[in-house]
Design an enzyme around this catalytic site. Sequence first.
Site, short mmCIF file in Angstrom:
data_model
loop_
_atom_site.label_atom_id
_atom_site.label_comp_id
_atom_site.label_asym_id
_atom_site.label_seq_id
_atom_site.Cartn_x
_atom_site.Cartn_y
_atom_site.Cartn_z
CB CYS A 1 -13.87 -25.71 7.56
SG CYS A 1 -12.32 -24.58 7.53
CB CYS B 1 -11.92 -27.50 10.30
SG CYS B 1 -11.81 -25.99 10.91
CB CYS C 1 -8.65 -25.11 7.01
SG CYS C 1 -9.76 -24.70 8.95
CG ASP D 1 -5.93 -4.16 1.99
OD1 ASP D 1 -6.29 -3.82 1.30
OD2 ASP D 1 -5.77 -4.37 3.30
CG ASP E 1 -0.29 -0.06 2.82
OD1 ASP E 1 -0.97 -0.33 3.06
OD2 ASP E 1 1.21 0.54 2.46
CG HIS F 1 -10.80 -21.75 10.83
ND1 HIS F 1 -12.16 -22.32 9.94
CD2 HIS F 1 -11.92 -20.79 11.32
CE1 HIS F 1 -12.94 -22.22 10.24
NE2 HIS F 1 -13.07 -21.42 10.56
N1 DPZ Z 1 -9.37 0.89 4.13
C1 DPZ Z 1 -8.85 1.92 3.35
C2 DPZ Z 1 -7.13 1.15 4.07
C3 DPZ Z 1 -6.23 1.28 3.30
N2 DPZ Z 1 -5.14 0.67 2.99
C4 DPZ Z 1 -6.12 2.79 2.50
C5 DPZ Z 1 -4.46 3.11 1.89
O1 DPZ Z 1 -3.37 2.30 1.81
N3 DPZ Z 1 -4.51 4.09 1.27
N4 DPZ Z 1 -5.71 4.83 0.69
C6 DPZ Z 1 -7.48 4.63 1.76
O2 DPZ Z 1 -7.77 5.05 1.63
C7 DPZ Z 1 -7.21 3.30 1.88
C8 DPZ Z 1 -8.30 3.19 2.91
ZN ZN Z 2 -11.48 -24.15 9.44
#
Ligand code: DPZ
Ligand code: ZN
Length: 374
Positions: free
Chosen positions: A306, A311, A308, A268, A94, A337
């Site tokens: 599950c 589990c 995994c 993420d 990021d 898990h």
């Molecule tokens: N929820 C969020 C998680 C993040 N890692 C970011 C980011 O890295 N940049 N800019 C963002 O707006 C942002 C929002």
């Molecule tokens: Zn599991």
Amino acid sequence: MSAVRYEHIKTCKQSGARLGKVHTPHGTFETPVFMPVGTLATVKTMSPEELVEMGAGIILSNTYHLWLRPGHEIVREAGGLHKFMNWNGSILTDSGGFQVFSLSDLRKITEEGVHFRNHLSGEKLFLTPEGAMDIQNALGSDIMMAFDECPPYPAEYSYMRQSVERTSRWAERCLEAHKRPEDQGLFGIVQGGEFEELRKQSAKDLVSLDFPGYAIGGLSVGEPKDVMNRVLEFTTPWLPEDKPRYLMGVGSPDSLIDGAIRGIDMFDCVLPTRIARNGTCMTSEGRLVVRNAKFSNDFRPLDENCDCYTCRNYSRAYIRHLVKTSETFGFRLTTYHNLYFLLKLMERVRQAIREDRLLDFREEFFEQYGFNKP
Ligand SMILES: Nc1cc(N)c2c(=O)[nH][nH]c(=O)c2c1
Ligand SMILES: [Zn+2]
């Protein structure tokens, strides 16, 4: 030629969700995809082999944190993040912007960059778009993020407009400072809060710069889920269909499904690994807080649906015992898990898209998980 290329495979006839592939210098992953977060060059308590075993194709690491510890020059000297952490899949880093705005106090935003304090030492620091690019260049990630400002929620329209315009100027500076586009893809980050006109402006500004992918930032920052969904609905149409769309910081099962339905390809979130470390598990029947006394002699697996490693081999009673006694192995089992649960959920989402039935899947999953319960 960008290092990162999106391959659209199909669009779900029932929901509009996309099935695709993202090709990077360290492999190809299918989308929609969930990216486990490895903040400090490790997905906490997991080995790279375990991440491969559970089907992870890409992980995320944090530019700000690695800049502070161990320092990006150490990672550059090690040959980059892949070598440093022995991870041969794709890596996204990021921009550092989010942590600067969320972790540090005493920050001052100028056109040049952001003045703030190191959240560990209090030392004064200054980060610019060029600096964020240099750090990510040293880390050698496959996907880099442009330096942006992620304003708090809610924010005044006038402030948000200024912030969007500055983030667009910073994005241009990032492109100019981007040293190795043939080795690293650079994604722009769309901002604009909950304001449709500003989201449209931000998206159009960034699309005019022709990034290989686009993130939607400024969400998962405390806004209600219906606000997030509405922002996605009026933002994604302004993004090109032949590029990946990445919703930052989102990782609960319902938000992953609802984001995919609204055309998001990449996600993420620290949620699965963070809650695992306090003994909370995602299961097919909702959240299970394994440290609760009621599980002290419950010899069933965390999730009977599950398959995994956790589990297949361990009981709730055993995992509760380990978590209650702060045994590291307990947190390894809950983390394995939770990550497996979300990675498998995304496999089921992709299959539902193939079968043009993601809305039906949403109903079935929400019912079983308990999201529809009043
Ligand atoms: N929820 C969020 C998680 C993040 N890692 C970011 C980011 O890295 N940049 N800019 C963002 O707006 C942002 C929002
Ligand atoms: Zn599991």
